[in-house]
Design an enzyme around this catalytic site. Sequence first.
Site, PDB file in Angstrom:
ATOM      1  CD  GLU A   1      -7.933  -4.520   0.011  1.00  0.00           C
ATOM      2  OE1 GLU A   1      -6.816  -4.137  -0.350  1.00  0.00           O
ATOM      3  OE2 GLU A   1      -8.090  -5.455   0.813  1.00  0.00           O
TER       4      GLU A   1
ATOM      5  CG  HIS B   1      -1.935  -1.144   1.194  1.00  0.00           C
ATOM      6  ND1 HIS B   1      -2.567  -1.596   0.058  1.00  0.00           N
ATOM      7  CD2 HIS B   1      -2.410  -1.934   2.211  1.00  0.00           C
ATOM      8  CE1 HIS B   1      -3.376  -2.606   0.369  1.00  0.00           C
ATOM      9  NE2 HIS B   1      -3.287  -2.838   1.649  1.00  0.00           N
TER      10      HIS B   1
ATOM     11  CG  HIS C   1      -7.676  -1.483   2.894  1.00  0.00           C
ATOM     12  ND1 HIS C   1      -8.160  -2.260   3.930  1.00  0.00           N
ATOM     13  CD2 HIS C   1      -6.623  -2.155   2.387  1.00  0.00           C
ATOM     14  CE1 HIS C   1      -7.412  -3.330   4.040  1.00  0.00           C
ATOM     15  NE2 HIS C   1      -6.469  -3.308   3.117  1.00  0.00           N
TER      16      HIS C   1
HETATM   17  C1  GLA Z   1      -4.519  -5.799   2.144  1.00  0.00           C
HETATM   18  C2  GLA Z   1      -3.585  -6.913   2.049  1.00  0.00           C
HETATM   19  C3  GLA Z   1      -3.609  -7.718   3.299  1.00  0.00           C
HETATM   20  C4  GLA Z   1      -3.360  -6.862   4.496  1.00  0.00           C
HETATM   21  C5  GLA Z   1      -4.284  -5.701   4.516  1.00  0.00           C
HETATM   22  C6  GLA Z   1      -3.952  -4.738   5.605  1.00  0.00           C
HETATM   23  O1  GLA Z   1      -5.812  -6.223   2.067  1.00  0.00           O
HETATM   24  O2  GLA Z   1      -3.818  -7.743   0.947  1.00  0.00           O
HETATM   25  O3  GLA Z   1      -2.652  -8.732   3.227  1.00  0.00           O
HETATM   26  O4  GLA Z   1      -2.037  -6.405   4.474  1.00  0.00           O
HETATM   27  O5  GLA Z   1      -4.246  -5.036   3.299  1.00  0.00           O
HETATM   28  O6  GLA Z   1      -3.720  -5.346   6.818  1.00  0.00           O
END
Ligand code: GLA
Length: 348
Positions: free
Chosen positions: A313, A107, A177
Amino acid sequence: MSVQKDLLGKTDSGQNVSVFTLTNRNGMQVQLIEYGAGIIRILVPDKAGMLRDVTVGFDDMDGLQHRSDYQGAIAGPYANRISGGSFVIDGNEYPLVKNEDGIKTLHSGGEYTHTVWQGKEIGENAVCFSYTRADGLNGYPGSIRAEITYTLTEDNALRLHYSCVSDRKTYINPTNHTYFNLNGFGSGDILSQELTIFASTFTPVDKLSIPTGELRPVEGSPFDFRSAKPIGRDIEHSCEQLKNTGGFDHNFCLDGWDGSLRTAAVAKSPESGITLTVSTTLPGIQFYAGNFLSGIPGKDGIPMNKRCGFCLETQYYPDTPHQSSFPSCLFAAGETAESETVFAFRAD
Ligand code: GLA
């Protein structure tokens, strides 16, 4: 329809953070904040007409800044993972911040999530958040001007419109998210909530959660969500893919992607009767079952335990900079990276 602006609080460095409350005729209410251009509350009527907050997360600056697992926020400019924490554009290598295990990028190191965006009301049912990043921040190329507009409609849909333009060629792949729980925040886990994902293939990952490059058919595997099934039905299956990630945390390749707005996933809680339909113009969707949530206190001090929320997402596939066969999200200087995602709710 109305939109109201208030002060939520200040960041540790003293920046004001505003919260915008959008309310429609049905009483559906959405609260959006300048920190992370995020969603902190979505109140929707259940089958009895009672309002439930279907988002799991924080509504205070301390939680948002210090305990966040990206709850409600925008992740970007490149959501999800980049292997090795670097990529190459036109022969130039860009070493990025390696915020996951010191070896890869997740991210974008939280850049969009932990930025105070500038929010502005648009008419009486929308808010636009904007932010222009500095070229090279966290090693990532491009001064990207990002605008994310949230619009609440009278038919209980929240539309997210993303528009990003960079001054240099770069990868652009933001997402929202939000962790959803269709029985409401604080109501326990999401394992009995039913999910459909319109994807015949997904991108399997290695032990580091990096796609291997394969597009694997979901047929005959725990990843087959083409017909509605409870999230918990196969989540403890002993297959290698679920072991690699500790539960669903995978990108699904949406069938028939053509850039138009199409239904990507439908989630429903039999208990509350609330259904969430996610549509998007993007090619992929990360279904993450909240496997890493570990009891951190969220809204009203209620702990966010493992799998108390799920994320859908919408995105380009993870690690596309290293996978030439995945749809590309490399945009030229001056080119607008535009996308739309809709979270639509109903209850029956
Ligand atoms: C995304 C990733 C997960 C995790 C979350 C945050 O969804 O794919 O693996 O890292 O973000 O915790």
